[in-house]
Design an enzyme around this catalytic site. Structure first.
Site, PDB file in Angstrom:
ATOM      1  N   ASP A  10       0.863  -1.179   0.000  1.00 42.02           N
ATOM      2  CA  ASP A  10       0.000   0.000   0.000  1.00 42.02           C
ATOM      3  C   ASP A  10       0.896   1.225   0.000  1.00 42.02           C
ATOM      4  O   ASP A  10       2.111   1.119   0.224  1.00 42.02           O
ATOM      5  CB  ASP A  10      -0.893   0.002   1.256  1.00 42.02           C
ATOM      6  CG  ASP A  10      -1.817   1.211   1.317  1.00 42.02           C
ATOM      7  OD1 ASP A  10      -2.330   1.622   0.255  1.00 42.02           O
ATOM      8  OD2 ASP A  10      -2.028   1.766   2.412  1.00 42.02           O
ATOM      9  N   SER A  11       0.287   2.386  -0.191  1.00 42.11           N
ATOM     10  CA  SER A  11       1.047   3.621  -0.091  1.00 42.11           C
ATOM     11  C   SER A  11       1.432   3.900   1.367  1.00 42.11           C
ATOM     12  O   SER A  11       2.298   4.720   1.617  1.00 42.11           O
ATOM     13  CB  SER A  11       0.201   4.772  -0.619  1.00 42.11           C
ATOM     14  OG  SER A  11      -1.025   4.809   0.088  1.00 42.11           O
ATOM     15  N   TYR A  42      -0.844   8.448  -2.545  1.00 38.95           N
ATOM     16  CA  TYR A  42      -0.908   8.100  -3.970  1.00 38.95           C
ATOM     17  C   TYR A  42      -2.159   8.718  -4.611  1.00 38.95           C
ATOM     18  O   TYR A  42      -2.212   8.921  -5.819  1.00 38.95           O
ATOM     19  CB  TYR A  42      -0.998   6.575  -4.135  1.00 38.95           C
ATOM     20  CG  TYR A  42       0.305   5.812  -4.014  1.00 38.95           C
ATOM     21  CD1 TYR A  42       1.453   6.394  -3.483  1.00 38.95           C
ATOM     22  CD2 TYR A  42       0.373   4.484  -4.438  1.00 38.95           C
ATOM     23  CE1 TYR A  42       2.637   5.661  -3.367  1.00 38.95           C
ATOM     24  CE2 TYR A  42       1.547   3.753  -4.337  1.00 38.95           C
ATOM     25  CZ  TYR A  42       2.678   4.347  -3.800  1.00 38.95           C
ATOM     26  OH  TYR A  42       3.831   3.613  -3.697  1.00 38.95           O
ATOM     27  N   CYS A  73      -4.135  -1.449  -2.001  1.00 41.47           N
ATOM     28  CA  CYS A  73      -4.294  -0.007  -2.170  1.00 41.47           C
ATOM     29  C   CYS A  73      -5.321   0.197  -3.280  1.00 41.47           C
ATOM     30  O   CYS A  73      -5.119  -0.284  -4.407  1.00 41.47           O
ATOM     31  CB  CYS A  73      -2.940   0.580  -2.567  1.00 41.47           C
ATOM     32  SG  CYS A  73      -2.999   2.322  -3.006  1.00 41.47           S
ATOM     33  N   GLU A 152      -4.200   8.345   9.003  1.00 43.48           N
ATOM     34  CA  GLU A 152      -2.759   8.280   9.298  1.00 43.48           C
ATOM     35  C   GLU A 152      -2.462   8.975  10.637  1.00 43.48           C
ATOM     36  O   GLU A 152      -1.512   8.647  11.327  1.00 43.48           O
ATOM     37  CB  GLU A 152      -1.948   8.925   8.163  1.00 43.48           C
ATOM     38  CG  GLU A 152      -2.075   8.202   6.824  1.00 43.48           C
ATOM     39  CD  GLU A 152      -1.018   7.124   6.586  1.00 43.48           C
ATOM     40  OE1 GLU A 152       0.102   7.270   7.086  1.00 43.48           O
ATOM     41  OE2 GLU A 152      -1.323   6.125   5.899  1.00 43.48           O
ATOM     42  N   CYS A 184     -11.048   2.721  -0.411  1.00 42.61           N
ATOM     43  CA  CYS A 184      -9.632   2.987  -0.140  1.00 42.61           C
ATOM     44  C   CYS A 184      -9.323   2.171   1.096  1.00 42.61           C
ATOM     45  O   CYS A 184     -10.134   2.132   2.034  1.00 42.61           O
ATOM     46  CB  CYS A 184      -9.435   4.480   0.117  1.00 42.61           C
ATOM     47  SG  CYS A 184      -7.869   4.898   0.911  1.00 42.61           S
ATOM     48  N   HIS A 186      -7.579   2.578   3.557  1.00 38.50           N
ATOM     49  CA  HIS A 186      -7.546   3.294   4.833  1.00 38.50           C
ATOM     50  C   HIS A 186      -8.944   3.386   5.465  1.00 38.50           C
ATOM     51  O   HIS A 186      -9.070   3.476   6.684  1.00 38.50           O
ATOM     52  CB  HIS A 186      -7.043   4.723   4.628  1.00 38.50           C
ATOM     53  CG  HIS A 186      -5.558   4.869   4.494  1.00 38.50           C
ATOM     54  ND1 HIS A 186      -4.867   4.429   3.398  1.00 38.50           N
ATOM     55  CD2 HIS A 186      -4.629   5.412   5.330  1.00 38.50           C
ATOM     56  CE1 HIS A 186      -3.569   4.714   3.554  1.00 38.50           C
ATOM     57  NE2 HIS A 186      -3.400   5.302   4.714  1.00 38.50           N
TER      58      HIS A 186
HETATM   59  N1  DGL Z   1      -4.689   3.278   0.894  1.00 36.38           N
HETATM   60  C1  DGL Z   1      -4.675   3.860  -0.405  1.00 36.38           C
HETATM   61  C2  DGL Z   1      -5.886   3.419  -1.206  1.00 36.38           C
HETATM   62  O1  DGL Z   1      -6.434   2.415  -0.958  1.00 36.38           O
HETATM   63  C3  DGL Z   1      -4.671   5.332  -0.533  1.00 36.38           C
HETATM   64  C4  DGL Z   1      -3.939   6.252   0.261  1.00 36.38           C
HETATM   65  C5  DGL Z   1      -3.250   7.262  -0.597  1.00 36.38           C
HETATM   66  O2  DGL Z   1      -3.852   8.196  -1.119  1.00 36.38           O
HETATM   67  O3  DGL Z   1      -2.060   7.063  -0.742  1.00 36.38           O
HETATM   68  O4  DGL Z   1      -6.309   4.070  -2.110  1.00 36.38           O
END
Ligand code: DGL
Length: 267
Positions: A10-11, A42, A73, A152, A184, A186
């Site tokens: 993941d990012s 990302y 991600c 985060e 996402c 997160h």
């Molecule tokens: N966890 C990442 C996703 O699922 C995104 C976080 C980011 O923007 O880097 O899209």
């Protein structure tokens, strides 16, 4: 039987929601995780940049003897997955297809909300896949860029986070969806507040869990499961390890978490 590891990336910290699902559903599998915290987010980057970063991470993971990779991600899954799948010769699963399938199964009204980063929403991947499942599906998509920094920061249950959620989800709510994709990785960490905002009658879809369910089926079908009792986890990040370690302890069950820093730009 295959005791090699599953690569997960993941990012940043969001992919830990996939690791959490693996702890629960595939406890015997070992994991090598990479979180690109130095280059997060990302979600605000171009398809080209997201793809280039994803290639570097794939090359890093391939040095760890992985039998399959989960792109944990939503942003990389919706922007780079096809390219990765056509480049590397091993099973690579993203979170978007399993998430869309789970949402298509869950909706009764055919009105589905999709949340995600700007790059995920811009890609139109969820709409495309949901309409492929059922042409009649009405999709209401909304980019929620502030969710990632709030997660985060660890503000899972905070009044400021609740206000941001109210604002982002207003339109989706007005459209009376019965299913909402947390598009996402997160976002499942904001699940309690999002459920409160949407109400109990709306089904929240967690693609992090959906992809692990599909991986479990895939490993079974192909007799690729691990024969060990308990999987071993290795974590790597592209910047300071402290925050990741503290966060991992909050999200995961495992008692100790060792995290190493790597220079991903070398790969
Ligand atoms: N966890 C990442 C996703 O699922 C995104 C976080 C980011 O923007 O880097 O899209």
């Amino acid at each position: 039987m295959d005791n090699r590891k599953i690569g997960v990336f993941d990012s940043g910290l969001g992919g830990l929601t996939v690791v959490r699902a693996m702890e629960e559903l595939l406890p015997a599998e070992s994991i090598v995780y990479f979180g690109d915290i130095a280059r997060l987010p990302y979600g605000s980057k171009s398809k080209e940049t997201i793809t280039e970063f994803s290639h570097q991470i794939m090359r890093f993971l391939l040095q760890h003897d992985v039998k399959a990779v989960i792109v944990a991600c939503g942003t990389a899954s919706s922007n780079a997955l096809e390219e990765l799948q056509s480049t590397y010769d091993l099973p690579i699963m993203g979170v978007v297809e399993p998430g869309a399938r789970a949402a298509a199964k869950a909706t009764h009204s055919g009105r589905v909300g999709v949340t995600g980063t700007e790059a995920t929403i811009r890609s139109g991947a969820y709409e495309r896949l949901l309409q492929l499942e059922d042409k009649q599906t009405e999709v209401y998509a909304k980019a929620c860029p502030l969710f990632v920094p709030l997660v985060e920061e660890g503000w899972f249950d905070d009044s400021i986070t609740a206000q941001v959620i109210t604002r982002y989800l207003a339109e989706i709510k007005e459209n009376q969806v019965d299913t909402l994709v947390l598009g996402c990785t997160h976002y499942p960490l904001l699940r309690t507040l999002i459920q409160k905002e949407m109400g109990e009658n709306v089904t929240l879809i967690n693609p992090s869990r959906a992809v692990v369910e599909e991986l479990r089926a895939y490993l079974q079908e192909n007799q690729m499961q691990s024969s060990t009792q308990q999987g071993q986890y290795e974590f790597y990040v592209s910047d300071s390890t402290d925050k990741f370690q503290a966060f991992g302890r909050k999200v995961l069950e495992i008692p100790s978490l060792t995290v190493q820093k790597v220079n991903i730009e070398k790969y």
